[in-house]
Design a protein around this motif. Sequence first.
Motif, PDB file in Angstrom:
ATOM      1  N   LYS A 568      -0.068  -0.096   5.158  1.00 37.68           N
ATOM      2  CA  LYS A 568      -1.196  -0.549   4.306  1.00 37.68           C
ATOM      3  C   LYS A 568      -1.590   0.546   3.307  1.00 37.68           C
ATOM      4  N   SER A 570      -2.034   2.511  -0.146  1.00 37.44           N
ATOM      5  CA  SER A 570      -2.232   2.179  -1.556  1.00 37.44           C
ATOM      6  C   SER A 570      -1.185   2.849  -2.438  1.00 37.44           C
ATOM      7  N   PRO A 575      -2.364  -0.875  -7.906  1.00 33.14           N
ATOM      8  CA  PRO A 575      -3.785  -0.981  -7.541  1.00 33.14           C
ATOM      9  C   PRO A 575      -4.313  -2.410  -7.564  1.00 33.14           C
ATOM     10  N   ARG A 576      -3.840  -3.226  -8.511  1.00 32.15           N
ATOM     11  CA  ARG A 576      -4.296  -4.617  -8.567  1.00 32.15           C
ATOM     12  C   ARG A 576      -3.817  -5.402  -7.355  1.00 32.15           C
ATOM     13  N   TYR A 578      -3.029  -4.002  -4.436  1.00 26.94           N
ATOM     14  CA  TYR A 578      -3.709  -3.441  -3.262  1.00 26.94           C
ATOM     15  C   TYR A 578      -5.105  -4.035  -3.120  1.00 26.94           C
ATOM     16  N   GLU A 579      -5.819  -4.120  -4.213  1.00 22.82           N
ATOM     17  CA  GLU A 579      -7.178  -4.675  -4.173  1.00 22.82           C
ATOM     18  C   GLU A 579      -7.159  -6.125  -3.686  1.00 22.82           C
ATOM     19  N   TYR A 580      -6.203  -6.889  -4.162  1.00 21.96           N
ATOM     20  CA  TYR A 580      -6.103  -8.290  -3.761  1.00 21.96           C
ATOM     21  C   TYR A 580      -5.753  -8.429  -2.278  1.00 21.96           C
ATOM     22  N   MET A 582      -6.274  -6.264   0.136  1.00 23.53           N
ATOM     23  CA  MET A 582      -7.400  -5.831   0.966  1.00 23.53           C
ATOM     24  C   MET A 582      -8.518  -6.871   0.967  1.00 23.53           C
ATOM     25  N   LYS A 583      -8.807  -7.390  -0.217  1.00 20.28           N
ATOM     26  CA  LYS A 583      -9.900  -8.364  -0.354  1.00 20.28           C
ATOM     27  C   LYS A 583      -9.646  -9.617   0.465  1.00 20.28           C
TER      28      LYS A 583
END
Length: 587
Positions: A568, A570, A575-576, A578-580, A582-583
């Motif tokens: 998991k 980053s 980054p886009r 990873y953010e998705y 995680m969210k």
Amino acid sequence: MENIKKKVLGCFQCKNAFCKKVCPLHVDVPFVIKGFLENKHKEVYEYLLENNIIPNICGILCPKEMQCSKNCLYTKTKGELIRNDLIENYLNDKFELNYDFPEASKGRIVVVGAGPAGLTAAIILRKYGFFVDVIEAQNKIGGLLQTHIPSFRFDKTKLDNLYNALKDHINFIFNTKLGIDLTYEDLLKYDYQILACGTTNPTRFCHDENVLNAFDILEKFNQNSLDINNKKIGVLGCGNVAIDCARVLKRLNNDVSIVYRRTIENSPATVSEINEAKKDNIRFIELKALVEFKDGIGKFQKMKLVDNGPNERAGFEKTNEFEYLEYDYLIEAYGSKPNYDFLKDQSWFKLINDKGYLKTNSYLDTYFIGDYFLHPTTIVKAISDAKEVSNQLIKNYEELIRLKNDLKDNYVVLGGSFNPITKAHQEIIDYVYQFITSNIKILPNGSNYPIKNLLPYDERVKIIKLVYPDIEIDDYETKQNFGGTVKYLETRNHPFFIIGSDSLKDLPKWIEFEKLVSENKFVVFTRADENNLSILYQNETLKKHLNNFYLINVSVSNLSSTEYRNTKSSDVVDPRVYEYLMKNNLF
């Protein structure tokens, strides 16, 4: 000339000459000597110019007694030194430097650093037909040869002669520093970038105001601005820099000694350098390592040698006994390291390992050469490395030309689970866009692909689109029962298929292997790992269809979807993405 002939007459003309094998440039010393004795001077000089690239520098500064001379069978048998270096220096003085440069008609290359490695790369690539810009922080070529080697050891007019032979063909841009005057965006304007920045960070241990750095001493001496005289000085270390520094300080009427933690016989300095220092009445203090320096008193630990075996110089260990020596100044001459601050500020930070070294000598369209990659080494090794990497770049360029000519209006496909898409996938896609074609499609495995823990197909496509909103996704696999790559390529009229070199070893296991490799074309990203390519020459079917494989030798990040699922991290994904992930609590 007759005196030189006497110095080389003993050459045995060995068929398997050890001198040639140990030379980083594999100079054919017997050929050079034989040609010189036969007065074929022009032929020998042209060979040296082609092989050494910058023979007027290498011929003087190459530590031959540690390489070819050390391994000469005649020298070992007779105890007399074959002086082939005298031939090189004689021919360099006899003939004017004259490179054969064609019209520049290929891509644009920037070389950062005009030291031996950078100059070698610039000459080779310009001779091939590239446009070449050389960016140099100083106001002249040569790097440390210009700024740090004393003029009594190396005649700087050799560099002037070299510059005059190059200036009408290679564009030199001086007084321009990487990361200050030259930005990351500036580099990206070129098709290829070569960083040959050398080692500019001196190794320091002691920070007393009277403990100076050898590089500063040498630079100031070359600028005629060194104001240290009639002092008692200890130079710490016993390599090239230490010897040069000691001899410089001696010329300013200082009382100079070299203090070294091993014995002189186990130092990196050559015998000739040590002898020159002794002629200058420089003392050598052996088996002493500085502990601290305070109020003009140096506390030194006494050391003893440790045998590291026949192929290594002796090691050392502490004795816990100490000696105190008085000096006005100590000079640290422990060498230097590359400055990777610029790389750390860019996407290249991942190329640097935990020990602060570069993991690879190339990354996509960027190459790292000479001491910047190797760390401090000899001039001949830096030249050899630059030569090897430049030829690797040319080979890559030619393979790309062959690929684009054969591709014509066809397209390329990158397949995989994309579970999820990683930075390594992105690097390949971006490289294809830049160097091969904009006509690229992504082929995600269907949800029925025989692998566990696949996100739903539509979810993986959605994640890809976060990074590449306009890229075309081929939905073939999600609409069909899995039939293997061979079926897909046949159905889609044989687009070119991208694979990594690590997949080559499993290729013979793919469905309808013989039909697959005989009817289709493959773009192989080798990740600079030639070991994976051996199967192409060992497997009879692959060997038969070698022309169907385009080997693109570029290093991309060694990242995988599996690594992200396990860590998991980053660092593995955009980054886009990873953010998705995680969210939405995916994986």
